[in-house]
Design an enzyme around this catalytic site. Structure first.
Site, PDB file in Angstrom:
ATOM      1  CD  GLU A  44      -2.545   1.121   2.848  1.00 44.47           C
ATOM      2  OE1 GLU A  44      -3.701   1.823   2.762  1.00 44.47           O
ATOM      3  OE2 GLU A  44      -2.090   0.594   3.627  1.00 44.47           O
ATOM      4  CE  LYS A 110      -7.149   1.522   3.622  1.00 49.33           C
ATOM      5  NZ  LYS A 110      -6.091   2.423   4.245  1.00 49.33           N
ATOM      6  CB  CYS A 144      -4.384  -1.504   4.459  1.00 44.19           C
ATOM      7  SG  CYS A 144      -3.556  -1.469   5.815  1.00 44.19           S
TER       8      CYS A 144
END
Length: 257
Positions: A44, A110, A144
């Site tokens: 990331e 995200k 994540c």
């Protein structure tokens, strides 16, 4: 249908807010991959680290990095994936890019921004999945913090691979290990997690634990060091496992609106 997918997981430190230096570093690491791989996975925010000051960067850096990814994909004849800071229409995104060897670019924003660090105040959250077909494998791409939310990764479309790129720190690494394995088991899919190592400018330590699990939760590779992990996924093995153990057929029937 291709029966195997060869993957290289690049577990690495990241230089704080230095895109040029990070691209140079990753170019060197990727060049060291000697065998043929089909997919290269980076962590990331691999050009900056997990920074909450995106305004420190030139807004053009996102496009420069995407062009770099296209060059790498062509040179290695492999897809490459990782997330970066991307500026668009005055907003910042933690955006994952998947770049094919032919230069085609797909992206995912995200969904779950990390409120504990204030990511929600700096980056705009996404609201759409990116599930794509690559070399006979259907891959669901995540970033994540998404790992903590099982409904978002729920396997309703029979994907084959669930992939997370991350900057997941040492104090909560046991959760990372546990959740990667759980996501593999509950979704009857391969689950890949690529994390970073080293320390960032905020003093947070990262210990890697990049890993790959099969549909029954068996760990195929794992590392705590700066290194490139290589693993080959078998579509035939996944199909046979699902045929023998039809757990996905018993999943609860509901949809998110």
């Amino acid at each position: 249908m291709k029966n195997e997918l060869r993957i290289a997981l690049v577990q690495s430190p990241i230089i704080w807010e230095q895109p040029t230096s990070n691209r140079k570093y990753f170019s060197s690491k990727i060049a060291s991959i000697k065998g043929k791989v089909d997919l290269i996975v980076l962590p990331e925010m691999f050009t900056t680290g997990f920074t909450m000051t995106p305004e420190n960067l030139d807004v053009k850096e996102g496009d420069v990095t995407v062009e770099w990814m296209q060059d790498i994909a062509k040179e290695k004849n492999a897809a490459i994936v990782g997330s970066i800071i991307y500026s668009e229409n005055g907003a910042y995104f933690n955006r994952l890019f998947f770049v094919n060897p032919n230069g085609e670019v797909r992206h995912y924003n995200k969904r779950h921004t990390f409120t504990l660090a204030g990511e929600n105040e700096k980056y705009q959250a996404g609201n759409k999945h990116l599930i794509l077909d690559y070399m006979g494998f259907k891959i669901n791409l995540m970033i994540c913090y998404d790992l903590r939310f099982p409904v978002w990764s729920r396997n309703t479309v029979d994907y084959d691979v669930l992939l997370y790129v991350a900057n997941w720190p040492k104090p909560r690494i046991e959760a990372w290990d546990t959740l990667l394995k759980a996501r593999a088991i509950e979704n009857m899919s391969y689950c890949i997690g690529v994390n970073r190592v080293g320390k960032d400018e905020k003093g947070l330590e990262y210990v890697g634990h990049s890993a790959v699990y099969d549909a029954l939760g068996k760990q195929l590779v794992f590392s705590e060091e700066e290194e490139i992990l290589e693993v080959t996924l078998s579509k035939a093995h996944l199909v046979e496992t699902r045929k023998k153990l039809r757990f996905l057929e018993d999943r609860d029937q509901f949809n998110l609106e």
